[in-house]
Design a protein around this motif. Structure first.
Motif, mmCIF file in Angstrom:
data_model
loop_
_atom_site.group_PDB
_atom_site.id
_atom_site.type_symbol
_atom_site.label_atom_id
_atom_site.label_comp_id
_atom_site.label_asym_id
_atom_site.label_seq_id
_atom_site.Cartn_x
_atom_site.Cartn_y
_atom_site.Cartn_z
ATOM 1 N N HIS A 1 0.817 -1.207 0.000
ATOM 2 C CA HIS A 1 0.000 0.000 0.000
ATOM 3 C C HIS A 1 0.858 1.268 0.000
ATOM 4 O O HIS A 1 0.348 2.358 0.246
ATOM 5 N N GLY A 2 2.146 1.129 -0.236
ATOM 6 C CA GLY A 2 3.027 2.286 -0.250
ATOM 7 C C GLY A 2 2.895 3.066 -1.545
ATOM 8 O O GLY A 2 2.216 2.669 -2.497
ATOM 9 N N GLY A 3 3.543 4.205 -1.590
ATOM 10 C CA GLY A 3 3.488 5.057 -2.768
ATOM 11 C C GLY A 3 4.721 5.928 -2.842
ATOM 12 O O GLY A 3 5.543 5.950 -1.924
ATOM 13 N N VAL A 4 4.825 6.650 -3.951
ATOM 14 C CA VAL A 4 5.941 7.542 -4.190
ATOM 15 C C VAL A 4 5.394 8.948 -4.364
ATOM 16 O O VAL A 4 4.367 9.153 -5.029
ATOM 17 N N VAL A 5 6.086 9.908 -3.751
ATOM 18 C CA VAL A 5 5.678 11.310 -3.819
ATOM 19 C C VAL A 5 6.823 12.111 -4.413
ATOM 20 O O VAL A 5 7.975 11.954 -4.008
ATOM 21 N N ALA A 6 6.524 12.975 -5.391
ATOM 22 C CA ALA A 6 7.492 13.907 -5.959
ATOM 23 C C ALA A 6 7.004 15.322 -5.642
ATOM 24 O O ALA A 6 5.940 15.735 -6.120
ATOM 25 N N GLN A 7 7.768 16.062 -4.835
ATOM 26 C CA GLN A 7 7.328 17.396 -4.438
ATOM 27 C C GLN A 7 8.536 18.285 -4.168
ATOM 28 O O GLN A 7 9.659 17.810 -4.030
ATOM 29 N N GLN A 8 8.301 19.596 -4.122
ATOM 30 C CA GLN A 8 9.316 20.584 -3.809
ATOM 31 C C GLN A 8 8.671 21.689 -2.981
ATOM 32 O O GLN A 8 7.455 21.842 -2.962
ATOM 33 N N ARG A 9 9.510 22.447 -2.253
ATOM 34 C CA ARG A 9 8.997 23.454 -1.334
ATOM 35 C C ARG A 9 9.556 24.849 -1.629
ATOM 36 O O ARG A 9 9.553 25.701 -0.757
ATOM 37 N N VAL A 10 10.022 25.066 -2.875
ATOM 38 C CA VAL A 10 10.557 26.380 -3.222
ATOM 39 C C VAL A 10 9.422 27.335 -3.561
ATOM 40 O O VAL A 10 9.289 28.418 -2.985
ATOM 41 N N LEU A 11 8.552 26.958 -4.515
ATOM 42 C CA LEU A 11 7.430 27.777 -4.951
ATOM 43 C C LEU A 11 6.223 26.876 -5.210
ATOM 44 O O LEU A 11 6.384 25.705 -5.582
ATOM 45 N N PRO A 12 5.021 27.376 -5.056
ATOM 46 C CA PRO A 12 3.838 26.558 -5.335
ATOM 47 C C PRO A 12 3.587 26.439 -6.834
ATOM 48 O O PRO A 12 4.024 27.276 -7.634
ATOM 49 N N PHE A 13 2.867 25.380 -7.229
ATOM 50 C CA PHE A 13 2.516 25.149 -8.627
ATOM 51 C C PHE A 13 1.138 25.749 -8.907
ATOM 52 O O PHE A 13 0.268 25.809 -8.040
ATOM 53 N N GLY A 14 0.933 26.201 -10.147
ATOM 54 C CA GLY A 14 -0.381 26.627 -10.604
ATOM 55 C C GLY A 14 -0.803 28.010 -10.167
ATOM 56 O O GLY A 14 -1.989 28.331 -10.277
ATOM 57 N N VAL A 15 0.096 28.844 -9.656
ATOM 58 C CA VAL A 15 -0.249 30.211 -9.257
ATOM 59 C C VAL A 15 0.751 31.168 -9.901
ATOM 60 O O VAL A 15 1.874 30.781 -10.255
ATOM 61 N N ASP A 16 0.337 32.428 -10.070
ATOM 62 C CA ASP A 16 1.217 33.435 -10.662
ATOM 63 C C ASP A 16 2.311 33.818 -9.675
ATOM 64 O O ASP A 16 2.029 34.202 -8.530
ATOM 65 N N ILE A 17 3.549 33.727 -10.130
ATOM 66 C CA ILE A 17 4.708 34.112 -9.323
ATOM 67 C C ILE A 17 5.061 35.547 -9.690
ATOM 68 O O ILE A 17 5.582 35.812 -10.780
ATOM 69 N N GLU A 18 4.743 36.486 -8.800
ATOM 70 C CA GLU A 18 4.972 37.898 -9.061
ATOM 71 C C GLU A 18 6.283 38.406 -8.465
ATOM 72 O O GLU A 18 6.761 39.472 -8.856
ATOM 73 N N ARG A 19 6.818 37.657 -7.542
ATOM 74 C CA ARG A 19 8.089 38.039 -6.940
ATOM 75 C C ARG A 19 8.756 36.798 -6.382
ATOM 76 O O ARG A 19 8.106 35.779 -6.110
ATOM 77 N N LEU A 20 10.051 36.866 -6.183
ATOM 78 C CA LEU A 20 10.808 35.776 -5.572
ATOM 79 C C LEU A 20 11.601 36.391 -4.424
ATOM 80 O O LEU A 20 12.713 36.903 -4.613
#
Length: 216
Positions: free
Chosen positions: A20-39
């Motif tokens: 019942h295990g799984g694999v997750v691919a994720q990052q914590r720099v910026l969110p996905f699917g939103v407008d990045i107006e500044r860094l």
């Protein structure tokens, strides 16, 4: 994508993954699917949007949904001072994807035969009635020993040397004490007066108070 040290160790040892295990691919720099107006302090003009076009593992597409994580909106959005004060410090945004394990019927060689051996151990159950009786007996014996020791000690001649007389008063005599120094005050009193009468007498006098004789 990087596997955890525990996962790498299990793969190196040839151990199977939980069904019942799984694999997750994720990052914590910026969110996905939103407008990045500044860094951080740097502005991004024009605004950019990042997302995952496709993800597959072993030929299977990621179909277990997206992962979310906490991101600070002020790090990638242009917010006014009022918006920064009123908006929450962190919010949930998409950060990656999830893969599910193959749920089809496993191969025959995937099964492992295990032998189980049973070990029988008998723990005797003590009689609770006998245990309580033993505790009561030990407690009673301790009380009897303490009473005998106290009685013998009090009757020992060392505590009652010859020539010593004890005078036991049922009620300690009352005397007048100075309220300033708590010392005995020389006041005339009838030798036949009772303690109650002396208390009433001394209570009505200024600068003195009735106390028991041992207090001064």
């Amino acid at each position: 994508m990087l596997l955890s040290p525990a996962a790498n160790r299990q793969i190196g040892e040839g151990r199977r993954v939980h069904p019942h295990g799984g694999v997750v691919a994720q990052q914590r720099v910026l969110p996905f699917g939103v407008d990045i107006e500044r860094l951080g302090p740097s502005l991004v003009e024009p605004a950019e949007q990042w997302d995952i076009a496709s993800a597959s593992l072993g030929g299977e597409e990621a179909d277990a949904g997206a992962t979310t994580d906490n991101f600070a909106p002020g790090q990638f959005r242009r917010l006014t001072d009022d918006e920064q004060l009123g908006a929450p410090a962190y919010d949930r945004y998409r950060s990656g994807v999830r893969f599910v394990a193959d749920t089809c019927e496993p191969d025959e060689d995937a099964f492992v035969t295990a032998s189980l051996d049973w070990e029988t151990k008998v723990v005797p159950d003590p009689n609770p009635t006998r245990l309580l009786d033993l505790l009561r007996f030990l407690r009673l014996e301790a009380l009897v020993r303490a009473e005998i020791t106290a009685t013998v000690s009090l009757r020992d001649p060392i505590w009652w040397p010859a020539g010593v007389k004890l005078l036991v008063s049922h009620e300690p005599p009352v005397v007048a004490a100075s309220t300033w120094a708590m010392t005995a005050a020389s006041l005339p009193a009838s030798p036949s007066a009772t303690n109650g009468e002396l208390r009433l007498l001394y209570a009505g006098m200024a600068g003195v108070r009735p106390v028991e004789a041992w207090e001064v």
